[in-house]
Design an enzyme around this catalytic site. Structure first.
Site, PDB file in Angstrom:
ATOM      1  CB  THR A 183      -0.557   0.296   1.363  1.00 41.62           C
ATOM      2  OG1 THR A 183      -1.506   1.482   1.220  1.00 41.62           O
ATOM      3  CG2 THR A 183       0.000  -0.508   2.493  1.00 41.62           C
TER       4      THR A 183
ATOM      5  CD  GLU B 176      -2.986  -0.404   5.542  1.00 40.11           C
ATOM      6  OE1 GLU B 176      -3.642  -0.195   4.674  1.00 40.11           O
ATOM      7  OE2 GLU B 176      -1.118   0.300   5.001  1.00 40.11           O
TER       8      GLU B 176
ATOM      9  CE  LYS C 228      -7.792   5.235  -1.970  1.00 43.61           C
ATOM     10  NZ  LYS C 228      -9.095   3.777  -1.456  1.00 43.61           N
TER      11      LYS C 228
ATOM     12  CD1 TRP D 151      -3.681   4.248  -1.616  1.00 43.82           C
ATOM     13  CD2 TRP D 151      -3.729   6.204  -0.434  1.00 43.82           C
ATOM     14  NE1 TRP D 151      -4.235   4.248  -0.144  1.00 43.82           N
ATOM     15  CE2 TRP D 151      -4.933   4.968  -0.017  1.00 43.82           C
ATOM     16  CE3 TRP D 151      -4.782   7.926  -0.456  1.00 43.82           C
ATOM     17  CZ2 TRP D 151      -5.798   5.189   1.050  1.00 43.82           C
ATOM     18  CZ3 TRP D 151      -5.535   8.193   0.498  1.00 43.82           C
ATOM     19  CH2 TRP D 151      -5.778   6.930   1.063  1.00 43.82           C
TER      20      TRP D 151
END
Ligand code: AMP
Length: 539
Positions: free
Chosen positions: A185, A331, A439, A444
């Site tokens: 991520t 996550e 975002k 991202w």
């Protein structure tokens, strides 16, 4: 003394075996670089997963070894999900939209041994091939041998590579805590961080996600995951389909093409589609312009960013769909909260109040606990007014990042970096972010990386980047500059300066100049204050 039940291991292999035995004939339709319309069954997929497992064995791939994929959604990617994970390896999905430097970092951080990639990403990988010492083989996901000619001896095609192997494999007994998937991520600053999912986490996540008040998935569903398979396992849909037994439709590289999506939905009878608001925005525009309705599509799963009210109303009122608004994170495998079916008593609320409630990110699914904490570390009330930092815990929430012992959870709770309120009914609403990111279209952008690049310009004293609402991309970066002198850089000059330093799609959409960027007591740029100052800004 322990309970007297079997210690049955919750593994992806168990989902695969169930799918094979109970739902073998469910259809999987895909668009790929070498097929306009490929059709196969779940059973075909699992047989070819066995061929993948045999291929890994011949390459001496060991339990826990990471194998990368840079691929769109299609049947081959699904074969890899099961073939890699169920043989004990780890399927490491990589986002091909990242800057090549990040892809390079990620492959090296994971020490990937094989890279499976779509034809479209050959140039990306070829450019960094020399810097990937751990990779022994590059396997292009196609039957077209012409594409690998002259690429070198490490390169081959998928169909050539697996065709020599048996469709039978003696699947190993795995421990449910063994890793099976890895996804990085970029949702925070610095280098991307890897989240390594265990079999157990993904099985429990699948069970929690298919229930009626979550995705509500059953045998009669036909699912189109528009969310890419390189984003948190396509929110787990490839597992849900095999567990629940539904048809799957994969749009390949056409995930952002509304004409293709509308055609697939109609032609295949898609009942549930899942993706970020940016894609639903494109689809809504296309449906409106062409006066198309999609009667089969009853459930629209939306996540990644908040669902804009006008889109919610369009799909709910004009297309008669149930909007399943979900919040989660890489996550969290990713599902955290769902706003789906309101309790009967809420249906009696006046329309405006009910609609406000529907726009919230929803209630936690069973398995996920939420906690709101203020800046002093004290828990705040679920009163629908007091905001706090949102912490979570549960069996599919990350405990430690891959290779990053330095980043730790706080007393067993994971800090999401989101700021939210929770009302007395348990409905959570995201109000802000403490993490410094933007975002855009579900992907991202690191504001800190742009700021650091910009602050190396001699005219710039301080640079801050914040996300501003954008009608197409949800958010886009606004660059705020505090200058040394009077000379103001033009937008073109800024873009020219940043080329090569950041990915092209990260370029700020506009620049604003301020006399002084507000600072916090600890000397950091005060992003919350800046966001207040630029509240209502339009590009
Ligand atoms: P990712 O790890 O890329 O899936 O991003 C997770 C983050 O996306 C969350 O921490 C939120 O900041 C944001 N996010 C995900 N879903 C939503 C949603 N439904 N509404 C608002 N923000 C969301």
């Amino acid at each position: 003394m322990i309970g007297s039940m079997m210690n049955y291991q919750l593994t992806l292999t168990s989902i695969m075996q169930h799918g094979k035995q109970i739902n073998p004939n469910k259809e999987v339709v895909s668009i790929t670089s070498d097929h306009d319309e490929h059709r196969c069954t779940l059973s075909d997929i699992f047989e070819r997963s066995a061929q993948v497992a045999n291929l890994l064995k011949s390459h001496n791939i060991q339990k826990g070894d990471r194998i990368a994929t840079l691929a769109w959604n299609d049947f081959r990617h699904m074969e890899l999900y099961y073939g890699l994970g169920c043989s004990g390896a780890v399927c490491h999905t990589i986002n091909p939209r990242l800057h090549p430097d990040q892809v390079n970092f990620i492959i090296n951080d994971a020490s990937d041994k094989i890279v499976f990639l779509d034809v479209m990403f050959i140039d990306l990988i070829k450019a960094i091939e020399a810097e990937l010492p751990t990779v022994e083989q590059f396997i292009v996901l196609t039957s077209d041998v012409a594409v690998v000619e002259h690429l070198g001896e490490k390169w081959t095609t998928y169909e050539d590579a697996i065709s020599v192997y048996s469709t039978e494999f003696d699947w190993p007994e795995l421990n449910e805590n063994d890793p099976c998937q890895l996804c990085y991520t970029s949702g925070t600053t610095g280098n991307p961080k890897g989240v390594q999912y265990s079999h157990r986490a993904l099985v429990l996540h699948t069970m929690a996600a298919i229930v009626p008040d979550a995705f509500s998935i059953g045998k009669n569903d036909c699912i189109l995951p528009v969310v890419p398979m390189f984003h948190v396992n396509a929110w787990g849909i490839p597992y849900m389909a095999a567990m629940a037994g539904c048809k799957l439709v994969f749009a390949g590289s056409k995930v952002a093409d509304p004409e293709v999506l509308a055609r697939l939905i109609k032609q295949e009878g898609v009942t549930l589609a899942a993706g970020v608001p940016t894609v639903w925005n494109l689809l809504a525009q296309y449906l409106q312009d062409n006066n198309i309705s999609l009667p089969s599509l009853k459930k629209l799963v939306v996540g990644g960013t908040a669902m804009p009210p006008h889109l919610y109303r369009y799909f709910q009122d004009e297309q008669d769909m149930a909007i399943i608004h979900a919040w989660g994170m890489t996550e969290m495998s990713p599902l955290g909260t769902i706003n789906h079916i309101q309790a009967k008593e809420m249906q009696k609320w006046d329309e405006d109040t009910l609609f406000e409630q529907k726009l919230k990110q929803g209630v936690p699914v069973y398995g996920i606990e939420l906690k709101l904490v203020n800046d002093d570390g004290k828990e705040v009330a679920w009163d629908g007014k007091t905001s706090g930092n949102l912490f979570v815990r549960g069996p599919w929430v990350v405990d430690k990042y891959f290779n990053r012992p330095d980043v730790e959870n706080v007393n067993g709770w994971f800090d999401t970096g989101d700021i939210s309120i929770i009302d007395e009914h348990g409905y959570m609403k995201i109000t802000d972010r403490s993490k410094d990111v933007i975002k855009s279209g579900g992907e991202w952008i690191s504001s800190v990386d742009i700021e650091n690049a910009m602050m190396s310009h001699p005219e710039v004293s301080l640079a801050a980047v914040i996300g501003v609402e954008h009608p197409k991309w949800d958010e886009r970066p606004l660059l705020i500059i505090q200058n040394h002198g009077d000379a103001e850089l033009t937008h073109d000059e800024v873009v020219t300066f940043l080329i090569g330093k950041i990915a092209k799609w990260w370029m700020p959409d506009a620049i604003a100049y301020v006399d002084a960027i507000p600072m916090t007591a600890t000397g950091k740029m005060h992003k919350l204050k800046l966001r207040d100052v630029f509240d209502g800004y339009t590009f």
